[in-house]
Motif scaffolding. Structure first.
Motif, PDB file in Angstrom:
ATOM      1  N   GLY A 112      41.324  39.574  51.402  1.00 40.36           N
ATOM      2  CA  GLY A 112      42.327  40.616  51.592  1.00 40.36           C
ATOM      3  C   GLY A 112      42.463  41.662  50.472  1.00 40.36           C
ATOM      4  N   ASP A 113      41.926  40.986  49.463  1.00 43.42           N
ATOM      5  CA  ASP A 113      41.872  41.744  48.234  1.00 43.42           C
ATOM      6  C   ASP A 113      41.034  43.058  48.395  1.00 43.42           C
ATOM      7  OD1 ASP A 113      43.840  40.388  46.611  1.00 43.42           O
ATOM      8  OD2 ASP A 113      42.215  39.093  45.845  1.00 43.42           O
ATOM      9  N   ALA A 197      33.839  37.464  38.872  1.00 38.52           N
ATOM     10  CA  ALA A 197      34.819  37.623  40.085  1.00 38.52           C
ATOM     11  C   ALA A 197      34.369  38.407  41.015  1.00 38.52           C
ATOM     12  CB  ALA A 197      36.183  38.035  39.367  1.00 38.52           C
ATOM     13  N   LEU A 198      33.674  37.799  42.226  1.00 36.18           N
ATOM     14  CA  LEU A 198      32.936  38.629  43.107  1.00 36.18           C
ATOM     15  C   LEU A 198      33.859  39.161  44.116  1.00 36.18           C
ATOM     16  CD1 LEU A 198      29.767  36.498  43.186  1.00 36.18           C
ATOM     17  CD2 LEU A 198      30.237  38.402  41.662  1.00 36.18           C
ATOM     18  N   TYR A 199      33.838  40.480  44.337  1.00 36.12           N
ATOM     19  CA  TYR A 199      34.623  41.077  45.453  1.00 36.12           C
ATOM     20  C   TYR A 199      33.494  41.605  46.512  1.00 36.12           C
ATOM     21  CZ  TYR A 199      38.686  41.452  42.243  1.00 36.12           C
ATOM     22  OH  TYR A 199      39.588  40.813  41.707  1.00 36.12           O
ATOM     23  N   GLY A 200      33.652  40.886  47.246  1.00 33.36           N
ATOM     24  CA  GLY A 200      32.565  41.477  48.574  1.00 33.36           C
ATOM     25  C   GLY A 200      32.791  40.585  49.836  1.00 33.36           C
ATOM     26  N   THR A 201      32.032  40.910  51.022  1.00 33.89           N
ATOM     27  CA  THR A 201      32.322  40.209  52.232  1.00 33.89           C
ATOM     28  C   THR A 201      31.912  38.757  52.041  1.00 33.89           C
ATOM     29  OG1 THR A 201      30.166  40.755  53.146  1.00 33.89           O
ATOM     30  CG2 THR A 201      31.946  42.345  53.449  1.00 33.89           C
ATOM     31  N   PRO A 202      32.121  37.818  52.904  1.00 31.46           N
ATOM     32  CA  PRO A 202      31.279  36.620  52.798  1.00 31.46           C
ATOM     33  C   PRO A 202      29.885  36.551  53.030  1.00 31.46           C
ATOM     34  CG  PRO A 202      33.498  36.524  54.278  1.00 31.46           C
ATOM     35  CD  PRO A 202      33.217  37.830  53.912  1.00 31.46           C
ATOM     36  N   TRP A 203      29.511  37.418  53.693  1.00 32.66           N
ATOM     37  CA  TRP A 203      28.044  37.524  53.990  1.00 32.66           C
ATOM     38  C   TRP A 203      27.406  37.959  52.698  1.00 32.66           C
ATOM     39  CZ3 TRP A 203      23.466  36.800  55.849  1.00 32.66           C
ATOM     40  CH2 TRP A 203      22.584  37.525  55.625  1.00 32.66           C
TER      41      TRP A 203
END
Length: 284
Positions: A112-113, A197-203
């Motif tokens: 969501g972030d 702190a990784l901002y990305g899609t699960p893939w």
């Protein structure tokens, strides 16, 4: 006041371009066994200064480095049937090993972030010298979210990071970025944590975790990463996720090479990728 840490980072950043240029030149000319004077001229330095700088940075003298390339080329050519030039290019520059003394705790933020394009998030960002040139760091409350090299300049690098989360709040603090760079590149002692702190899609995060698991002293291919994340036919998709890696160096996407052993495109430049692999080879 300039501290020892500041001086080390400034010096490393200033020397990077010269060493990267020298490594590229030696990589192209090693078969001619160039002497010290010729190698020094490629960087615009005196032979004495070049010898000291190269040996301190790479861990080998220029002569021994050329010898290592030649030896590796002959060995790989015999084992794999590759051309001597290709084998030397790969074997001489593919020795990861820099991260053995770092403990990396990677923490994913909620989807969501990212979906809100950063609304409600606060980042500290700053520019700092590193051993591989100027870099821009993006720091979230939970840890480091991005480390991008400033190509072609700091503003462009920041704009690239800002575009990922345009709705977030940003505060510039170069001193904080420099402190993180010291922690990353100069070390904080065995086991010193470098939280991500990784901002990305699960893939994407799945692929980035696979990159973190590449053993020291090895490189891998996009196909191998695809097999590791259980999608062996998705090498192209893996390549896209690798290219989207926001944290250079710590998440070692520079260790991923083509299936034929060639260095391939790197978001921050093949020249820098070559220098990173050489730097790790020396550390090994």
């Amino acid at each position: 006041m300039m501290t020892a840490q500041n001086l080390d980072l400034d010096t490393a950043c200033r020397d990077y371009r010269r060493i990267a240029s020298a490594l590229a030149w030696l990589g192209e000319n090693w078969r001619d066994h160039p002497d010290l004077d010729a190698a020094a001229r490629s960087t615009g330095l005196s032979p004495h200064h070049f010898q000291r700088l190269f040996t301190r940075w790479v861990g080998l003298s220029p002569k021994k480095y050329v010898g290592a390339l030649a030896h590796g080329a002959a060995r790989e050519a015999l084992e794999d049937g590759a051309s001597i030039l290709d084998a030397a290019f790969d074997a001489g520059l593919s020795g990861p090993g820099r991260l053995h003394d770092l403990f990396i705790a990677h923490e994913a933020v909620t989807p969501g972030d990212a979906k809100r394009r950063g609304a409600g998030l606060s980042f500290v960002w700053g520019a700092t010298p590193t051993p591989f040139g100027e870099a821009v760091l993006l720091i979230a409350p939970r840890g480091l979210s991005a480390l991008a090299f400033a190509e072609p300049d700091i503003d462009t690098a920041f704009d690239d990071l800002h575009a990922r989360f345009p709705a977030a709040d940003y505060v510039r603090d170069d001193a904080e970025a420099r402190a993180w760079a010291g922690r990353i590149f100069l070390g904080g002692g065995p086991g010193a944590p470098v939280p991500l702190a990784l901002y990305g899609t699960p893939w994407q995060r799945q692929v980035w975790r696979a990159l973190l698991e590449i053993p020291a002293g090895e490189t891998t291919s996009y196909k191998s990463i695809a097999e590791q994340v259980r999608t062996p036919k998705a090498a192209r998709a893996v390549g896209a996720a690798v290219g989207a890696n926001p944290v250079a160096w710590l998440i070692p996407c520079h260790r991923v090479i083509a299936a034929d052993g060639q260095l391939t495109g790197y978001h921050w430049g093949v020249e820098r990728k070559r220098a990173m692999l050489a730097y790790e080879a020396a550390a090994r």
